[in-house]
Scaffold this active site. Structure first.
Site, short mmCIF file in Angstrom:
data_model
loop_
_atom_site.label_atom_id
_atom_site.label_comp_id
_atom_site.label_asym_id
_atom_site.label_seq_id
_atom_site.Cartn_x
_atom_site.Cartn_y
_atom_site.Cartn_z
N ARG A 170 58.65 42.22 17.82
CA ARG A 170 57.32 42.65 18.42
C ARG A 170 56.44 41.67 18.42
O ARG A 170 55.54 41.46 19.21
CB ARG A 170 56.77 43.64 17.33
N TYR A 172 35.30 43.83 35.80
CA TYR A 172 36.41 45.05 36.23
C TYR A 172 36.06 46.15 35.45
O TYR A 172 35.99 46.34 34.40
CB TYR A 172 37.86 44.30 35.68
N ASP A 185 37.47 36.16 32.63
CA ASP A 185 38.59 36.73 33.55
C ASP A 185 38.80 35.86 34.55
O ASP A 185 37.99 35.86 35.51
CB ASP A 185 38.27 38.24 33.93
N LYS A 230 48.70 40.60 38.65
CA LYS A 230 48.51 40.43 40.07
C LYS A 230 48.99 39.15 40.42
O LYS A 230 50.24 39.25 41.03
CB LYS A 230 46.77 40.45 39.93
C1 LIG Z 1 43.59 44.52 37.82
C2 LIG Z 1 42.55 43.72 37.03
C3 LIG Z 1 42.63 43.73 35.40
C4 LIG Z 1 43.42 44.53 34.83
O1 LIG Z 1 44.82 44.38 35.04
P1 LIG Z 1 45.88 45.43 34.46
O2 LIG Z 1 47.25 44.67 34.59
O3 LIG Z 1 45.87 46.39 35.74
O4 LIG Z 1 45.67 46.10 33.32
C5 LIG Z 1 41.85 42.91 35.04
N1 LIG Z 1 40.86 41.91 35.66
C6 LIG Z 1 40.94 41.87 36.86
C7 LIG Z 1 39.99 41.05 37.55
C8 LIG Z 1 41.73 42.84 37.56
O5 LIG Z 1 41.90 42.65 39.14
#
Ligand SMILES: *Cc1c(COP(=O)(O)O)cnc(C)c1O
Length: 395
Positions: free
Chosen positions: A61, A114, A186, A211
């Site tokens: 884990r 987000y 982020d 992404k």
């Molecule tokens: C999609 C996204 C997230 C979340 O990512 P997931 O893997 O879908 O949980 C966080 N921040 C931004 C800017 C995003 O576009």
């Protein structure tokens, strides 16, 4: 690349880090890639080994060689002390926030965050006794005025989801530091190739690895990279909460990272070409792309970023919702869906109203978020041009 935890082996270009980082062929019988490790149980040979708890792995884990190979690369790219791979981008945000906050504390979140991150703050942190406030993404040094003695975390996202406001990270970092609060950024849009928030004073950087890192729309993952000071809290909270990322998913992140530099370059060029083209279309009232000189935060983007991503938004002149349907329902190449960062182009109509509280968004026109993938750029333009024509006819 010698150190298994950081991958650090002196200064390298990002391209070299992406191709050579986190790989240890001598540990894998010479095979180039770190394979998928699947495993919960890790064996101890003797009682002395069990008592010492000093093996590199104790239980699956906490991670395995596949997850660590990703963490090493991301740490090097972000200039971080350590990185943790977690199951999603949202998990990266929630763990990062929880690592800084306890009952009675206060958190400031950008109004452009987000949306599921906002919902976590309102739906969970508040329940746990944390006060949640939002700030204007363009506040900069003015953040100091919002600081309370109990403010322990600031969550920034630059540029912001959907509306692409660029934030003054050095100013936010200074305001947070002066108040003994941690700044979480982020950085999913620019990737560490084009923006490095830790070097600008942030404490924690999170990525929706789903992404750009994965890059093929086929896996979920998130990363949390921190300074040495912030690391222990992040890893403690992640451990306590039981978040684990599988070797299979880690492998897909690792595979995606190999081509991140060339993909980012292609995304950047194609997105800019389409953004400029859109700017010249009569129906388009605004293109929200920080690398365009028309963008209100263009100077800030130029100061703190070395490139731009695949994602931007544009606004069309007001029309009934049926005009939006006429545009999106008959597209040939662009498809409609959440997420972004893959090889395929996406177009998503979005309503902002409910996602903003401090800086209400004027929803007079229709906002579309675009991710530009790897189709032929002229084919994409033709698809959009036909869509705009349908929108115009339906107005
Ligand atoms: C999609 C996204 C997230 C979340 O990512 P997931 O893997 O879908 O949980 C966080 N921040 C931004 C800017 C995003 O576009």
């Amino acid at each position: 690349m010698t150190d298994h935890e950081t991958g650090t082996n002196g200064p390298s270009s990002v391209e070299t880090i992406l191709t050579h980082g986190g790989r240890f062929p001598e540990d894998q019988f010479g095979f180039v890639n770190t394979p998928v490790y699947r495993g919960s149980t890790v064996l101890f040979k003797t009682l002395a080994d069990l008592d010492a708890q000093s093996q590199r792995f104790l239980y699956g884990r906490a991670g395995n060689p596949t997850t660590e190979s990703v963490e090493a690369v991301v740490s090097e790219l972000e200039g971080a002390y350590r990185t943790k791979l977690v199951p999603s981008g949202l998990a990266a945000i929630t763990i990062a926030l929880m690592s800084c906050l306890k009952a009675g504390d206060d958190v400031l979140i950008t109004d452009s965050a987000y949306e599921p991150g906002r919902k976590f703050a309102n739906g969970f942190l508040e329940r746990m006794g944390v006060s949640v406030r939002f700030y204007d993404p363009r506040i900069g040094a003015g953040l100091s005025d919002l600081m309370q003695p109990n403010t322990r975390a600031v969550l920034a996202e630059s540029p912001g989801s959907l509306t692409f406001e660029v934030q003054d990270i050095p100013a936010l970092a200074a305001a947070a530091r002066a108040n003994d609060a941690r700044l979480i950024v982020d950085n999913s849009w620019a990737s560490p190739l084009y923006h490095r928030p830790l070097a600008l004073g942030a404490d924690i950087v999170v990525h929706a690895a789903t992404k750009m890192f994965v890059g093929h729309s086929d896996a979920f993952a998130g990363t949390i990279s921190t300074t040495e000071e912030a690391w222990a809290d992040v890893e403690r909270i992640r451990t306590l909460l039981g978040f684990f990322t599988s070797g299979d998913d880690a492998y897909l992140v690792s595979r995606g990272l190999k081509t991140l530099a060339i993909r980012m370059k292609e995304h950047q060029e194609r997105a800019l070409e389409i953004a400029r083209w859109l700017e010249a279309q009569e129906l388009v009232t605004q293109v929200l792309h920080p690398a365009l000189p028309s963008h209100p935060d263009h100077d800030l983007w130029q100061r703190d970023f070395t490139g731009s991503g695949s994602l931007f938004s544009f606004v069309l002149a007001p029309a009934p919702r049926s005009a939006v349907a006429a545009l999106v329902d008959h597209l040939q190449l662009f498809t409609m869906g959440y997420s972004w960062g893959g090889y395929e182009s996406l177009l998503l109509p979005v309503a902002i109203k409910t996602a903003r509280t401090v800086r209400p968004w004027d929803d007079a026109g229709h906002l579309f978020r675009v991710h530009i993938g790897f189709e032929g750029v002229d084919d994409l333009k033709a698809d959009l041009a036909a869509g705009l024509e349908r929108y115009q006819l339906a107005r």
